[in-house]
Design a protein around this motif. Structure first.
Motif, PDB file in Angstrom:
ATOM      1  N   ILE A   4       0.843  -1.231   0.037  1.00  0.00           N
ATOM      2  CA  ILE A   4       0.086  -0.120  -0.122  1.00  0.00           C
ATOM      3  C   ILE A   4       0.854   1.138  -0.024  1.00  0.00           C
ATOM      4  CG2 ILE A   4      -1.799   1.260   1.243  1.00  0.00           C
ATOM      5  CD1 ILE A   4      -2.454  -1.303   2.639  1.00  0.00           C
ATOM      6  N   ASN A   5       0.660   2.391  -0.769  1.00  0.00           N
ATOM      7  CA  ASN A   5       1.307   3.396  -0.705  1.00  0.00           C
ATOM      8  C   ASN A   5       0.277   4.404   0.070  1.00  0.00           C
ATOM      9  OD1 ASN A   5       1.996   6.078  -1.273  1.00  0.00           O
ATOM     10  ND2 ASN A   5       2.360   5.749  -3.368  1.00  0.00           N
ATOM     11  N   PRO A   6       0.720   4.745   1.354  1.00  0.00           N
ATOM     12  CA  PRO A   6      -0.120   5.558   2.085  1.00  0.00           C
ATOM     13  C   PRO A   6      -0.819   6.855   1.568  1.00  0.00           C
ATOM     14  CG  PRO A   6       2.131   5.506   3.115  1.00  0.00           C
ATOM     15  CD  PRO A   6       1.765   4.649   1.742  1.00  0.00           C
ATOM     16  N   ASP A   7      -0.090   7.378   0.401  1.00  0.00           N
ATOM     17  CA  ASP A   7      -0.511   8.670  -0.068  1.00  0.00           C
ATOM     18  C   ASP A   7      -1.554   8.433  -1.177  1.00  0.00           C
ATOM     19  OD1 ASP A   7       1.529  10.261   0.979  1.00  0.00           O
ATOM     20  OD2 ASP A   7       2.998   9.511  -0.311  1.00  0.00           O
ATOM     21  N   LYS A   8      -1.858   7.181  -1.552  1.00  0.00           N
ATOM     22  CA  LYS A   8      -2.959   7.080  -2.490  1.00  0.00           C
ATOM     23  C   LYS A   8      -4.243   6.299  -1.834  1.00  0.00           C
ATOM     24  CE  LYS A   8       0.015   6.910  -6.485  1.00  0.00           C
ATOM     25  NZ  LYS A   8       0.539   6.064  -7.773  1.00  0.00           N
ATOM     26  N   LEU A   9      -4.165   6.382  -0.310  1.00  0.00           N
ATOM     27  CA  LEU A   9      -5.411   5.594   0.234  1.00  0.00           C
ATOM     28  C   LEU A   9      -6.885   6.130  -0.008  1.00  0.00           C
ATOM     29  CD1 LEU A   9      -3.804   4.464   3.520  1.00  0.00           C
ATOM     30  CD2 LEU A   9      -4.731   2.848   1.892  1.00  0.00           C
ATOM     31  N   LEU A  10      -6.667   7.565  -0.090  1.00  0.00           N
ATOM     32  CA  LEU A  10      -8.142   8.070  -0.184  1.00  0.00           C
ATOM     33  C   LEU A  10      -8.957   7.836  -1.483  1.00  0.00           C
ATOM     34  CD1 LEU A  10      -9.811  10.511   1.195  1.00  0.00           C
ATOM     35  CD2 LEU A  10      -8.781  12.070  -0.239  1.00  0.00           C
ATOM     36  N   GLN A  11      -9.992   7.370  -1.023  1.00  0.00           N
ATOM     37  CA  GLN A  11     -11.117   6.930  -2.228  1.00  0.00           C
ATOM     38  C   GLN A  11     -10.577   5.565  -2.767  1.00  0.00           C
ATOM     39  OE1 GLN A  11     -14.148   8.176  -2.856  1.00  0.00           O
ATOM     40  NE2 GLN A  11     -13.500   9.810  -1.263  1.00  0.00           N
ATOM     41  N   SER A  12      -9.864   4.854  -2.139  1.00  0.00           N
ATOM     42  CA  SER A  12      -9.417   3.420  -2.636  1.00  0.00           C
ATOM     43  C   SER A  12     -10.681   2.580  -2.052  1.00  0.00           C
ATOM     44  CB  SER A  12      -8.069   3.032  -1.945  1.00  0.00           C
ATOM     45  OG  SER A  12      -8.076   2.961  -0.729  1.00  0.00           O
ATOM     46  N   LYS A  13     -10.830   1.266  -2.603  1.00  0.00           N
ATOM     47  CA  LYS A  13     -11.652   0.422  -2.375  1.00  0.00           C
ATOM     48  C   LYS A  13     -11.374  -0.645  -1.767  1.00  0.00           C
ATOM     49  CE  LYS A  13     -14.282   2.195  -6.323  1.00  0.00           C
ATOM     50  NZ  LYS A  13     -14.972   2.072  -7.571  1.00  0.00           N
ATOM     51  N   TRP A  14     -11.907  -1.506  -0.632  1.00  0.00           N
ATOM     52  CA  TRP A  14     -11.344  -2.465  -0.036  1.00  0.00           C
ATOM     53  C   TRP A  14     -12.637  -3.454   0.103  1.00  0.00           C
ATOM     54  CZ3 TRP A  14      -6.241  -3.138   1.029  1.00  0.00           C
ATOM     55  CH2 TRP A  14      -5.557  -2.119   0.818  1.00  0.00           C
ATOM     56  N   THR A  15     -12.260  -4.888  -0.018  1.00  0.00           N
ATOM     57  CA  THR A  15     -13.112  -5.653   0.414  1.00  0.00           C
ATOM     58  C   THR A  15     -12.677  -6.630   1.569  1.00  0.00           C
ATOM     59  OG1 THR A  15     -13.667  -6.313  -2.032  1.00  0.00           O
ATOM     60  CG2 THR A  15     -14.178  -7.853  -0.657  1.00  0.00           C
ATOM     61  N   ALA A  16     -13.849  -7.125   2.536  1.00  0.00           N
ATOM     62  CA  ALA A  16     -13.451  -7.409   4.013  1.00  0.00           C
ATOM     63  C   ALA A  16     -13.481  -9.022   3.375  1.00  0.00           C
ATOM     64  CB  ALA A  16     -14.454  -7.347   4.704  1.00  0.00           C
ATOM     65  N   VAL A  17     -12.407  -9.668   3.994  1.00  0.00           N
ATOM     66  CA  VAL A  17     -12.668 -11.196   3.505  1.00  0.00           C
ATOM     67  C   VAL A  17     -13.671 -11.981   4.442  1.00  0.00           C
ATOM     68  CG1 VAL A  17     -11.010 -13.349   3.991  1.00  0.00           C
ATOM     69  CG2 VAL A  17     -10.131 -11.033   3.113  1.00  0.00           C
ATOM     70  N   THR A  18     -13.951 -11.394   5.630  1.00  0.00           N
ATOM     71  CA  THR A  18     -14.956 -11.952   6.416  1.00  0.00           C
ATOM     72  C   THR A  18     -15.961 -10.939   6.620  1.00  0.00           C
ATOM     73  OG1 THR A  18     -13.042 -12.957   7.544  1.00  0.00           O
ATOM     74  CG2 THR A  18     -15.232 -13.696   8.246  1.00  0.00           C
ATOM     75  N   PRO A  19     -16.869 -10.773   5.872  1.00  0.00           N
ATOM     76  CA  PRO A  19     -18.034  -9.714   6.159  1.00  0.00           C
ATOM     77  C   PRO A  19     -18.733  -9.773   7.323  1.00  0.00           C
ATOM     78  CG  PRO A  19     -18.042 -10.871   4.145  1.00  0.00           C
ATOM     79  CD  PRO A  19     -17.208 -11.697   4.922  1.00  0.00           C
ATOM     80  N   GLN A  20     -19.015  -8.592   7.961  1.00  0.00           N
ATOM     81  CA  GLN A  20     -19.704  -8.592   9.277  1.00  0.00           C
ATOM     82  C   GLN A  20     -21.015  -7.737   9.069  1.00  0.00           C
ATOM     83  OE1 GLN A  20     -18.434  -9.401  12.556  1.00  0.00           O
ATOM     84  NE2 GLN A  20     -16.723 -10.484  11.591  1.00  0.00           N
ATOM     85  N   GLN A  21     -22.145  -8.512   9.301  1.00  0.00           N
ATOM     86  CA  GLN A  21     -23.362  -7.785   9.212  1.00  0.00           C
ATOM     87  C   GLN A  21     -23.525  -7.276   7.745  1.00  0.00           C
ATOM     88  OE1 GLN A  21     -23.181  -4.255  12.043  1.00  0.00           O
ATOM     89  NE2 GLN A  21     -23.176  -5.606  13.735  1.00  0.00           N
ATOM     90  N   ARG A  22     -23.290  -8.265   6.733  1.00  0.00           N
ATOM     91  CA  ARG A  22     -23.631  -8.119   5.190  1.00  0.00           C
ATOM     92  C   ARG A  22     -22.654  -6.996   4.828  1.00  0.00           C
ATOM     93  NH1 ARG A  22     -29.624  -7.638   4.042  1.00  0.00           N
ATOM     94  NH2 ARG A  22     -28.601  -6.024   2.781  1.00  0.00           N
ATOM     95  N   GLU A  23     -21.726  -6.211   5.578  1.00  0.00           N
ATOM     96  CA  GLU A  23     -20.920  -5.185   5.126  1.00  0.00           C
ATOM     97  C   GLU A  23     -19.575  -5.713   4.520  1.00  0.00           C
ATOM     98  OE1 GLU A  23     -22.062  -1.598   8.170  1.00  0.00           O
ATOM     99  OE2 GLU A  23     -20.382  -3.094   8.670  1.00  0.00           O
ATOM    100  N   ARG A  24     -19.418  -5.894   3.066  1.00  0.00           N
ATOM    101  CA  ARG A  24     -18.296  -6.285   2.637  1.00  0.00           C
ATOM    102  C   ARG A  24     -17.426  -5.566   1.702  1.00  0.00           C
ATOM    103  NH1 ARG A  24     -17.418 -11.615   0.904  1.00  0.00           N
ATOM    104  NH2 ARG A  24     -15.926 -11.711  -0.867  1.00  0.00           N
ATOM    105  N   HIS A  25     -18.065  -4.431   1.076  1.00  0.00           N
ATOM    106  CA  HIS A  25     -17.199  -3.529   0.498  1.00  0.00           C
ATOM    107  C   HIS A  25     -17.135  -2.308   1.265  1.00  0.00           C
ATOM    108  CE1 HIS A  25     -19.293  -6.323  -2.710  1.00  0.00           C
ATOM    109  NE2 HIS A  25     -17.583  -6.414  -2.885  1.00  0.00           N
ATOM    110  N   PHE A  26     -15.966  -1.584   1.131  1.00  0.00           N
ATOM    111  CA  PHE A  26     -15.668  -0.319   1.827  1.00  0.00           C
ATOM    112  C   PHE A  26     -15.102   0.693   0.942  1.00  0.00           C
ATOM    113  CE2 PHE A  26     -16.074  -3.644   4.713  1.00  0.00           C
ATOM    114  CZ  PHE A  26     -16.815  -2.972   5.990  1.00  0.00           C
ATOM    115  N   ILE A  27     -15.199   1.828   1.210  1.00  0.00           N
ATOM    116  CA  ILE A  27     -14.241   2.802   0.617  1.00  0.00           C
ATOM    117  C   ILE A  27     -13.623   3.737   1.616  1.00  0.00           C
ATOM    118  CG2 ILE A  27     -14.504   5.049  -0.824  1.00  0.00           C
ATOM    119  CD1 ILE A  27     -16.914   4.034  -2.255  1.00  0.00           C
ATOM    120  N   VAL A  28     -12.358   4.162   1.370  1.00  0.00           N
ATOM    121  CA  VAL A  28     -11.651   4.933   2.284  1.00  0.00           C
ATOM    122  C   VAL A  28     -12.042   6.494   2.041  1.00  0.00           C
ATOM    123  CG1 VAL A  28      -9.427   5.878   2.856  1.00  0.00           C
ATOM    124  CG2 VAL A  28      -9.536   3.408   2.341  1.00  0.00           C
ATOM    125  N   THR A  29     -12.756   7.040   3.163  1.00  0.00           N
ATOM    126  CA  THR A  29     -13.106   8.234   2.906  1.00  0.00           C
ATOM    127  C   THR A  29     -12.635   9.329   3.447  1.00  0.00           C
ATOM    128  OG1 THR A  29     -14.828   8.088   4.889  1.00  0.00           O
ATOM    129  CG2 THR A  29     -15.853   7.443   2.676  1.00  0.00           C
TER     130      THR A  29
END
Length: 72
Positions: A4-29
């Motif tokens: 990971i390049n910490p300078d390029k984290l904003l607005q990057s997309k991530w997927t949780a390997v083990t979703p909690q409460q159906r929350e699987r996809h995330f965006i760095v806001t």
């Protein structure tokens, strides 16, 4: 381990390997830096489904057993 390049984290997309409460996809806001604005300290992930925000130490995203880059 995710590279990971910490300078390029904003607005990057991530997927949780083990979703909690159906929350699987995330965006760095938000990227939070130290007092001198030099180093990234943590990020705020927002769940796409529920719009809930979760603060997280940015280095935890490197653990590929928990997080995958992009939406899978």
């Amino acid at each position: 381990m995710n590279r990971i390049n910490p300078d390029k984290l904003l607005q990057s997309k991530w997927t949780a390997v083990t979703p909690q409460q159906r929350e699987r996809h995330f965006i760095v806001t938000k990227v939070i830096r130290d007092d001198q604005d030099e180093h990234v300290v943590e990020v705020v992930l927002q769940a796409v489904l529920t719009r809930k925000d979760y603060p997280l130490a940015w280095r935890e995203l490197k653990d590929d057993s928990v997080w995958q880059m992009g939406w899978k």
